[in-house]
Design an enzyme around this catalytic site. Sequence first.
Site: not given
Length: 660
Positions: A145, A184, A427
């Site tokens: 992303t 993350g 996701e």
Amino acid sequence: MSERINPDLQKERDAATFDVEELSVLLHNGAHELEKKRKLEELVRNDPDYKSLPFDFLSREAQYEEGVRRSTIAVAKKDQLGSLIENHGDLITYNTHVGRGKAGPFNLHTGMFIPTLVKQGSPEQVAKWLPLSENYQIVGTYAQTEMGHGTFLRGLETTAHYDPHTQEFVLNSPTTTSIKWWPGALGKTSTHAVVLAQLYTLGKCHGIHAFVVQLRSLEDHKSLPGIMVGDIGPKFGYGANDNGFLKLSNHRIPRENMLMKYSKVAPDGSYSKPPKSTLTYGTMTFVRAMIVRGSAQAIAQGATIAIRYSAVRRQSEMRPGEPEPQVLSYPTQQYKLFPLLCAAYAFHFVQVKMIEAYSEVTELVNKGDFSRTQELHALSSGLKAYTSAISNTGLEVCRTSCGGHGYSCASGFPALYTNFTPSVTYEGENTVLLLQCARYLVKCTRDLRSGAKLPGSVAYLSCGCDPSSIGKDFTNVKTLDSLYKQRALGLIRFASGKVDASMDGGMDLVGALNESSVHLVRAAVAHSHYFVVRNFFEKLSKLTSTSQLLMEVLHQLSLFYALDGVAQHSGEFLEDGLLSGEDVKQIRQLTVEMLPKIRVNAVALVDAFEFGDDVLGSVLGRYDGNVYENLFKWAQDSPLNKTDVSVWFVMWGKMGCSNV
Ligand SMILES: CCC/C=C/C(=O)SCCNC(=O)CCNC(=O)[C@H](O)C(C)(C)COP(=O)([O-])OP(=O)([O-])OC[C@H]1O[C@@H](n2cnc3c(N)ncnc32)[C@H](O)[C@@H]1OP(=O)([O-])[O-]
Ligand SMILES: Cc1cc2nc3c(=O)[nH]c(=O)nc-3n(C[C@H](O)[C@H](O)[C@H](O)COP(=O)(O)OP(=O)(O)OC[C@H]3O[C@@H](n4cnc5c(N)ncnc54)[C@H](O)[C@@H]3O)c2cc1C
């Protein structure tokens, strides 16, 4: 603190009509697996290295540090776990307990970095990076992303230009919007990342591909030249995770760092296409399947807390002088919580099915057979979106059902909710995924017209629409199955019809899909909902060695889940003439009449999930039900209680104010 079990909770357990152990074994895939889980949990619970204040009392920085401390210790102790770790799932169980169910700094390493290496790396690349990753000599994340684009992957802007002279790729973030944002553990923890970038070679762009990029020195953990990396700051939750940004400036990596299981760039820069362009999306399909599991667990945790607490909590004399009832005894409380309890069971069985389907298709893909990847994509997209949406709203219902104490962090709900709620976004944002599922359903209805045979999850689309064939015995599994099937068929055909009509009017497919997207989303929800209901019934019909007493209880849950779903979506069943107004009233009444039957087993049903107190992190949902004394004890840990006299009084004095 007392070791006794709260008598109200004990009474509920004593009243259960089935053997909780039998159900726990069923839910945990057999006695052996359950035994391993219990031992792993006990190890973590009794290990002084894992003792600390609840995360709720820590600052964000301290939460991250505590997450790192726990994860690092877990890695160091991994080898001492011996036969308790037989597979990847056991490691996840262990890590979940270590991290108290919160998203920790190594989650992306095990959950996305390693799976991408394995799925998209050539045998040589896997041989090089997998051992390093498994031994945590390198720690990775999945950086796809960007600030400007998460959903629209073809619009990603990060570039990887191949330089045949040095046989390297040169990576760049050419604009502000191209900066990687959100991954993350990217900010501070990871040494490496799988970076998704537009591949350019010999002057041509070939779309997004995956590259292994080293971010930080393995010597001193400093970021490498050409890499600007950091934490994106505080978020709604996820305090222990350093979701990060990454800006690449002429950063060079060797040619061998492009993951080349399917697409390849030769030393001279020539490009070989993958057998299917969407293979780069494989890791997302895997994680979507895992989110279906996460959704089942989240709603099961929420139901556990709310149902146990509702058995302990007493409120409002019904008649003056009478004992106050347990709030679980109020039908309205039951009507809030039992649909969610049943959903937890329905989702448990569907996540098992989802992961089986994922494994089957992966086996085919590994043999070069890509014929079922589209079906898997549609199924995983629909189920991820459907289950995560229900669990997300369900957690809030569970929280508010606990009254005022639900608002305290001691309830466990703030952490549970803020940890879970990104599942509806990451996701694949849910609406976007439902549209992907619907796109496949539309395609299937067209394929049917040309005589195609549809695969398992959509085979029912070839059935006729015939509301008159539906019976009136609403406690009959076949009747309920037909109802859900006809609702899905009706909505899918309606939406497909709209798409066809737009195209007949001269619109292209993309425009037609967009124009009908509201109808398409409803169709995808109905399809996914039907899949969950059908799977619940099918699963129970295949349980051959389960005791009669337990079968009866599970049958009630499946019936209640299906009936309540009809009541909640009654408009859609009415619209297509599948039910009359009188039928809906009857169905609603049936659900109300079933409440006492579920009530008798409600506590035992949540006990069977076996969430340890550490993972639940909830004073309200404690196994022993000793809520009040522990709520008082919990509050003593508040940092504000470290001193008797507060900062207010000191400031008040400094400002020359006095209240004497
Ligand atoms: C712990 C978790 C932490 C979080 C991590 C993250 O969030 S990581 C970041 C997570 N980020 C996200 O999840 C981003 C979400 N975005 C996406 O996944 C994509 O951009 C997209 C699928 C929305 C559209 O993609 P597009 O514009 O390329 O596609 P299109 O619509 O033009 O359709 C083209 C064809 O491709 C097919 N197809 C598509 N996907 C798959 C698949 N997985 N498999 C197989 N097939 C697939 C589709 O069916 C269609 O087939 P048709 O009809 O032509 O035969
Ligand atoms: C906690 C967290 C962890 C994350 N971890 C990672 C990670 O590890 N790695 C990584 O790469 N990414 C990660 N992400 C990013 C995440 O995958 C994206 O945020 C997600 O895919 C949604 O994309 P977006 O932010 O671009 O939303 P957008 O697409 O901008 O969504 C905004 C709105 O637009 C709508 N919309 C968008 N496109 C369409 C369309 N075609 N049709 C109709 N409506 C549309 C959506 O429905 C939504 O309502 C993480 C995000 C979060 C919150």
